[in-house]
Design a protein around this motif. Structure first.
Motif, PDB file in Angstrom:
ATOM      1  N   PRO A  32      84.768  -0.216  34.515  1.00 26.96           N
ATOM      2  CA  PRO A  32      83.487  -0.037  33.808  1.00 26.96           C
ATOM      3  C   PRO A  32      83.501   1.153  32.837  1.00 26.96           C
ATOM      4  N   SER A  35      85.164  -0.068  29.869  1.00 28.30           N
ATOM      5  CA  SER A  35      84.289  -1.066  29.238  1.00 28.30           C
ATOM      6  C   SER A  35      83.150  -0.430  28.462  1.00 28.30           C
ATOM      7  N   VAL A  36      82.578   0.651  29.002  1.00 26.47           N
ATOM      8  CA  VAL A  36      81.410   1.228  28.336  1.00 26.47           C
ATOM      9  C   VAL A  36      81.799   1.709  26.945  1.00 26.47           C
ATOM     10  N   TYR A  39      82.240  -1.613  24.862  1.00 23.00           N
ATOM     11  CA  TYR A  39      80.939  -2.203  24.506  1.00 23.00           C
ATOM     12  C   TYR A  39      80.217  -1.407  23.437  1.00 23.00           C
ATOM     13  N   TRP A  44      76.740  -6.452  21.264  1.00 18.70           N
ATOM     14  CA  TRP A  44      76.385  -7.332  22.365  1.00 18.70           C
ATOM     15  C   TRP A  44      74.963  -7.053  22.862  1.00 18.70           C
ATOM     16  N   GLY A  46      74.112  -8.170  25.927  1.00 23.35           N
ATOM     17  CA  GLY A  46      74.231  -8.134  27.377  1.00 23.35           C
ATOM     18  C   GLY A  46      74.035  -9.484  28.039  1.00 23.35           C
ATOM     19  N   MET A 254      68.875   5.483  27.882  1.00 22.06           N
ATOM     20  CA  MET A 254      69.967   4.519  27.960  1.00 22.06           C
ATOM     21  C   MET A 254      69.559   3.309  28.803  1.00 22.06           C
ATOM     22  N   TYR A 255      68.923   3.566  29.942  1.00 25.84           N
ATOM     23  CA  TYR A 255      68.507   2.491  30.841  1.00 25.84           C
ATOM     24  C   TYR A 255      67.517   1.565  30.142  1.00 25.84           C
ATOM     25  N   GLY A 258      69.569  -0.296  27.154  1.00 23.70           N
ATOM     26  CA  GLY A 258      70.659  -1.148  27.610  1.00 23.70           C
ATOM     27  C   GLY A 258      70.246  -2.185  28.636  1.00 23.70           C
ATOM     28  N   ALA A 259      69.462  -1.771  29.635  1.00 27.56           N
ATOM     29  CA  ALA A 259      69.171  -2.680  30.744  1.00 27.56           C
ATOM     30  C   ALA A 259      67.867  -3.436  30.548  1.00 27.56           C
ATOM     31  N   TYR A 264      72.370  -3.820  24.314  1.00 29.53           N
ATOM     32  CA  TYR A 264      73.406  -3.402  25.249  1.00 29.53           C
ATOM     33  C   TYR A 264      74.455  -2.471  24.621  1.00 29.53           C
ATOM     34  N   GLY A 271      75.460   5.846  26.689  1.00 31.07           N
ATOM     35  CA  GLY A 271      76.240   6.109  27.896  1.00 31.07           C
ATOM     36  C   GLY A 271      77.496   6.915  27.588  1.00 31.07           C
TER      37      GLY A 271
ATOM     38  N   ALA B 115      76.307   7.057  33.339  1.00 27.95           N
ATOM     39  CA  ALA B 115      76.884   6.649  32.067  1.00 27.95           C
ATOM     40  C   ALA B 115      77.496   5.257  32.115  1.00 27.95           C
ATOM     41  N   LEU B 118      75.746   0.213  32.993  1.00 27.69           N
ATOM     42  CA  LEU B 118      75.618  -1.061  32.278  1.00 27.69           C
ATOM     43  C   LEU B 118      76.836  -1.958  32.510  1.00 27.69           C
ATOM     44  N   PRO B 119      78.077  -1.485  32.203  1.00 26.53           N
ATOM     45  CA  PRO B 119      79.230  -2.341  32.496  1.00 26.53           C
ATOM     46  C   PRO B 119      79.476  -2.539  33.987  1.00 26.53           C
ATOM     47  N   LEU B 120      79.060  -1.566  34.805  1.00 24.07           N
ATOM     48  CA  LEU B 120      79.222  -1.752  36.249  1.00 24.07           C
ATOM     49  C   LEU B 120      78.450  -2.981  36.721  1.00 24.07           C
ATOM     50  N   GLN B 122      77.839  -5.587  34.917  1.00 25.66           N
ATOM     51  CA  GLN B 122      78.597  -6.764  34.470  1.00 25.66           C
ATOM     52  C   GLN B 122      79.736  -7.089  35.425  1.00 25.66           C
TER      53      GLN B 122
END
Lengths: 294, 270
Positions: A32, A35-36, A39, A44, A46, A254-255, A258-259, A264, A271, B115, B118-120, B122
């Motif tokens: 992850p 990935s962050v 991304y 994207w 999400g 961020m939350y 992104g969420a 995303y 992040g 941080a 988000l990818p976690l 996924q």
């Protein structure tokens, strides 16, 4: 086959011992993290399968995003207040505690106990205390300072500080015990010498305690900084960044992006900025810590 | 002499102020609704447990409590096993790539959970573990394992190499030495790991908010958050919920204070 001297077993053993931790760790932490970053260079949302590489676009947007900078500034102010309280007040409390014997364990327990309370419980408690008709305003009125009463979490000028105090209440105990450990290592003879030279307690604090504690202070400083940058729970569970973003910090922003708002790639860029700041601070912390140990 | 009494007096006041938020919350949770008109610092005159019963049954806190307990205990047990196994390999075995493994674990100390959530999410979704306790457990373990590997390592380094050698000469396998020689000596490290991992797992909100999307799976932290959102004015219910969440860790802390204090200063990075 299980002969310990079998060369195959020798080679296989480290793999078997490391595998359980490594597998979980690589999949759910390292991947992850990579990935962050990846991304953050995409657009994207999400959800949809397709995503496009957009280069530094998210970071450019970040640069020009007024709310991002407000969240950044708030995070700085937030950390600043917490550092003043946890490092400054924490040191004073530890120095005071180190000088009493009776009731020391009791008072130390009372100061450290909130450290184990969950941020969610801390948020619930302080939200209740900060209400317009809550216990803090009741107290102020009781002692004739009713003029200071305010809806603490609804007042844009106060909310960030009010939350920082709540966070500090639940974390200062950690600073105090680290300082106490540092104080126990200070040479008693130095205090004796200062006393003979006619120093009062305040002077011996200034000229003996403070210099001796400099490395420990550095550790607590960086520790408090990294911890305060990572905070999410207490802000999310009280104000969710409000009123009108006056308590918005990087993690809550961020939350949201992104969420919750499916932006995303952009959330990932926020992040990454958090990742860079915190890992730099942690690297410094570990550097000091290892120098301490050796 | 006067100075000393003044010092104790000031510290006493600070102690009371530090305890006040929890004590006031406890007071409120035990008050009958009619006593809520009194100022918050009035102790409950007619102690009642009705709010606890209400939150525990109708509020769903019994389920939240069991979910939280389950995740925290499993977290702690698995963490002890996987972290100590890795630390054992890093301290007692020779193998190529050891420095790299060490470095990879070191990186883990620097990753802030916030941080990478988000990818976690996924990753957890792609292995089909969203809204399962197992998904949360894996995430918890991954994000704290580095700290405990280092904690065990620093403990294992202090074990005399001769002890390990002697067991090898007696024909014991590495796993037998780990099980019967090294782990029994490392009890303090085991206890510290169990306490800290239990505590962190019990208290976490963010991962659970993200990964446990459905009601029956939720933990105390998420339950309390939702309860707060819906029952804004239910002061007694919220206080009872808060106390339910706080009491287990307070009891643990008071019983193992010295281990906690040592562990928290060591594991302070998290």
């Amino acid at each position: 086959m299980f002969d310990p001297d079998n060369p195959w077993m020798k080679r296989l053993n480290p793999v078997l011992f490391l595998f359980p931790a490594m597998a979980i760790y690589l999949v759910f932490a390292i991947y992850p993290t990579i990935s962050v970053v990846e991304y953050s260079f995409t657009d994207w949302d999400g959800i949809q399968p397709e995503r496009n590489f957009v280069g530094f676009e998210n970071y450019q947007r970040l640069w020009g995003d007024r709310i991002f900078w407000q969240a950044f500034r708030n995070t700085m102010v937030w950390s600043g207040v917490i550092i003043v309280l946890n490092v400054g007040l924490g040191l004073v409390l530890a120095a005071m505690l180190a000088r009493v014997w009776k009731a020391r364990l009791l008072i130390q327990t009372l100061i450290v106990l909130p450290v184990v309370i969950s941020p969610m419980a801390v948020a619930t408690i302080w939200r209740w205390m900060y209400q317009p008709t809550g216990v803090i305003n009741q107290m102020l009125e009781q002692v004739g300072l009713g003029g200071l009463a305010t809806p603490w979490l609804g007042d844009p000028n106060v909310v960030l500080y009010a939350l920082a105090v709540a966070h500090s209440w639940s974390t200062i105990g950690l600073s105090v015990i680290i300082f106490l450990a540092g104080l126990q290592a200070v040479d008693e003879d130095l205090y004796e010498a200062a006393k003979i030279d006619g120093a009062n307690p305040l002077q011996s604090f200034r000229y003996v305690t403070l210099p001796a504690l400099r490395p420990v202070t550095a550790v607590v400083f960086i520790l408090t900084l990294t911890q305060s940058f990572k905070v999410f729970d207490i802000v999310w569970a009280t104000t969710q960044g409000g009123p009108i973003r006056f308590s918005e910090i990087l993690s809550t922003y961020m939350y949201k992006r992104g969420a919750l708002e499916n932006d995303y790639g952009y959330g990932a860029a926020i992040g990454v900025s958090l990742l860079v700041i915190v890992s730099l601070a942690t690297a410094i912390y570990m550097k000091i810590q290892t120098r301490e140990d050796s | 002499m006067l100075g000393r009494y003044l010092l104790i007096f000031v510290l006493g006041i600070i102690g009371i102020l530090m305890a006040a938020p929890l004590v006031l919350t406890l007071f409120t949770s035990l008050k009958p609704t009619t006593e809520l008109v009194n100022p918050a610092w009035y102790p409950p005159l007619d102690i009642t447990f009705e709010h606890y019963i209400r939150v525990w049954t109708e509020g769903g806190f019994s389920r939240y409590f069991l979910n939280t307990l389950l995740i925290s205990v499993v977290d702690a047990v698995i963490m002890i096993i996987v972290a100590s196994l890795s630390a054992y390999a890093l301290v007692f075995m020779k193998f190529p790539g050891k420095a790299l493994v060490q470095l990879v674990f070191l990186i883990g100390l620097m990753i802030p959970v916030t941080a990478i959530i988000l990818p976690l999410f996924q990753v957890v979704r792609s292995v089909g573990l969203v809204n399962t306790h197992l998904g949360v457990i894996f995430a918890d373990l991954a994000l704290a394992v580095s700290i405990f590997v280092f904690m065990f390592q620093s403990y294992f380094v202090g074990i005399p190499k001769a002890l390990h050698e002697a067991a090898r000469i007696d024909g014991a396998t590495e796993f037998q030495i780990y099980r019967r020689v090294v782990m029994p000596i490392a009890t303090p490290a085991v206890l510290t790991t169990a306490l800290l991992e239990f505590l962190w797992s019990w208290n976490d909100l963010l991962l659970r908010l993200l990964l446990l999307t459905e009601e029956p799976m939720r933990t105390l932290s998420v339950g309390l958050l939702n309860f707060q959102g819906v029952m804004t004015r239910d002061v007694t219910g919220l206080s009872s919920g808060t106390i339910i969440m706080a009491v287990p860790v307070i009891i643990l802390f008071l019983s193992f204070q010295r281990h906690f204090v040592r562990g928290m200063t060591q594991g302070a990075v998290k």
